[in-house]
Design an enzyme around this catalytic site. Sequence first.
Site, PDB file in Angstrom:
ATOM      1  N   ASP A 178       0.857  -1.188   0.000  1.00 28.63           N
ATOM      2  CA  ASP A 178       0.000   0.000   0.000  1.00 28.63           C
ATOM      3  C   ASP A 178       0.890   1.234   0.000  1.00 28.63           C
ATOM      4  O   ASP A 178       2.124   1.125  -0.012  1.00 28.63           O
ATOM      5  CB  ASP A 178      -0.984  -0.019   1.184  1.00 28.63           C
ATOM      6  CG  ASP A 178      -2.316   0.622   0.800  1.00 28.63           C
ATOM      7  OD1 ASP A 178      -2.297   1.786   0.364  1.00 28.63           O
ATOM      8  OD2 ASP A 178      -3.361  -0.044   0.915  1.00 28.63           O
ATOM      9  N   HIS A 249      -2.822   2.999  -4.615  1.00 26.53           N
ATOM     10  CA  HIS A 249      -2.230   2.512  -3.349  1.00 26.53           C
ATOM     11  C   HIS A 249      -0.774   2.071  -3.539  1.00 26.53           C
ATOM     12  O   HIS A 249      -0.359   1.026  -3.055  1.00 26.53           O
ATOM     13  CB  HIS A 249      -3.067   1.361  -2.784  1.00 26.53           C
ATOM     14  CG  HIS A 249      -4.383   1.826  -2.216  1.00 26.53           C
ATOM     15  ND1 HIS A 249      -4.486   2.470  -1.016  1.00 26.53           N
ATOM     16  CD2 HIS A 249      -5.649   1.754  -2.703  1.00 26.53           C
ATOM     17  CE1 HIS A 249      -5.768   2.773  -0.769  1.00 26.53           C
ATOM     18  NE2 HIS A 249      -6.485   2.356  -1.781  1.00 26.53           N
ATOM     19  N   GLU A 319      -9.699   2.298  -5.408  1.00 28.07           N
ATOM     20  CA  GLU A 319      -9.374   3.677  -5.046  1.00 28.07           C
ATOM     21  C   GLU A 319      -8.144   4.216  -5.772  1.00 28.07           C
ATOM     22  O   GLU A 319      -7.160   4.599  -5.142  1.00 28.07           O
ATOM     23  CB  GLU A 319      -9.152   3.752  -3.515  1.00 28.07           C
ATOM     24  CG  GLU A 319     -10.387   3.362  -2.729  1.00 28.07           C
ATOM     25  CD  GLU A 319     -10.167   3.360  -1.226  1.00 28.07           C
ATOM     26  OE1 GLU A 319     -11.088   3.748  -0.495  1.00 28.07           O
ATOM     27  OE2 GLU A 319      -9.074   2.945  -0.769  1.00 28.07           O
TER      28      GLU A 319
END
Length: 545
Positions: A178, A249, A319
């Site tokens: 991440d 990420h 995302e």
Amino acid sequence: MDLIPAPRLAVLDEDGLRYAFGPEPALAAGPGTQGVARLLRRDLGAATGWSLPAAAPGEAADLRLRLDPEQGERLGPESYGITVDATGVELAGASEAGLFWAFQTLRQLLGPDAYRRAPLPGRTWSLPHGRIADGPRFGWRGLMLDVARHFLPKDGVLRYIDLLAAHKLNVLHLHLTDDQGWRIEIKRHPRLTEVGAWRARSRWGHRASPLWNETPHGGFYTQDDIREIVAYAAERHVRVVPEIDVPGHSQAAIAAYPELGNGDVVDASALEVWDDWGICENVLAPTEAVLRFYEGVFEEVLELFPAEVSPFVHVGGDECPKVQWKASPAAQERIRELGVDGEDGLQSWFIRHFDGWLAERGRRLIGWDEILEGGLAPGAAVSSWRGYAGGVAAAEAGHDVVMCPEQQVYLDHRQAGGADEPMPIGYVRSLQDVYRFEPLPPKLSAEAAGHVLGAQANAWSEVMQDQNRLDYQVFPRLAAFAEVVWSSLPEPQERDFARFEDRMTAHYARLDALGVGYRPPGGPLPWQRRPGVLGRPIEGEPPHA
Ligand code: ACM
């Protein structure tokens, strides 16, 4: 019998008798049961002090293990039966996995002390005469651990594999990369862990918190650690699914290798591993060089996570803000070259590339439901996290789905509304709420329901900085989740929560013996609170400061 998850069928004999084990019971392990016999000797041997010698052929054995494939025709490949009578205890599994779940039930039947690692003085053991026939509702019964935001050292992962097994859960999804950290050694790209596995500091609390923890944070699994984790899990019939999150990420990877970033709109060489929480705009550049880099990463990942253990490889896909791709002349040129539909098309191109690449290697891609945007790659499976909708759309289109809606099974979310919850974030989801979670939404057609492999609970770790915080968020709710995916009735309102709570009384004693720092039913103990550390307020309510 207070079993969790509840078995399909459990009956006690009317004779009311018990089978009492002597000081040195014998074990008869039938063909194909050696793996379970080994673990049983190890774990039960530690708790009881028994060495469980093999019974001589033809001699009566107190404990008998055998495979019974026919039983699987009724209750599925992971099913098992247990019989206790005057002759002893028999565990029969439709498969080795089924037999292993039978062993887990046996431990629960023996009582909490069966989870200890040394025998208590004078303790004797007996079981009531009766029988159990059991098998799971779903084949994917998972927990995701976010080891990227806060690293969980290897011992902690092995411990969680034991905890999954004790609850008959069989998938451990490891979120390995991440913005805040890269946690798996990749030999050909050493800076991913040399640089990407460390950050100078961390925000203490959620985004609104003004506090910082100035202690550097980091850590990673070496390739041998990963091999050990995968093998340890496989012995316990738990599959480990690795996640390498692309194309968002990714700031930790970009900090390690700035050429992975969108260099025409950001000075990627100035980026460090992110020390904050939230959704980060520093995403991968949509170039052929980036694809080649990640093919190299995935080549090593495939070697470490063999297909026999799990065909699935998780590529994230969630995302991914499109801000940099919109601003980047290079990304815009790429959109024109590829003829894709804008920035969403670029993301879809990225995911499709790895779908094909993995399929050519006999593997299957799984990603968060954003991978539906811009068209789902042909072989892809979906982790449905933004509610059920993505999962429903994917299943209706014939794709396999794992249900993990954030509104129901995000275990980082608070368990109660009170001000005492440590760093509370997200929805209030109590033990009862998780118990009423239903993986199959009512609108799903019967055919699409067949594509729902199962469900998983997700434990993101922004506000869970160590194992104690993790235990507090995950337990006791993981016990309710385990019952949902193993034994639940499809209609949540028909599930008897009062009886589940009664059984939890026995289960808390098991968790105590296992050393799990769960949230007690009455709320956090003083040392489980984090006074003064902001989480995220519930909409319309003041933050619990
Ligand atoms: C996710 O919660 N971003 C999958």
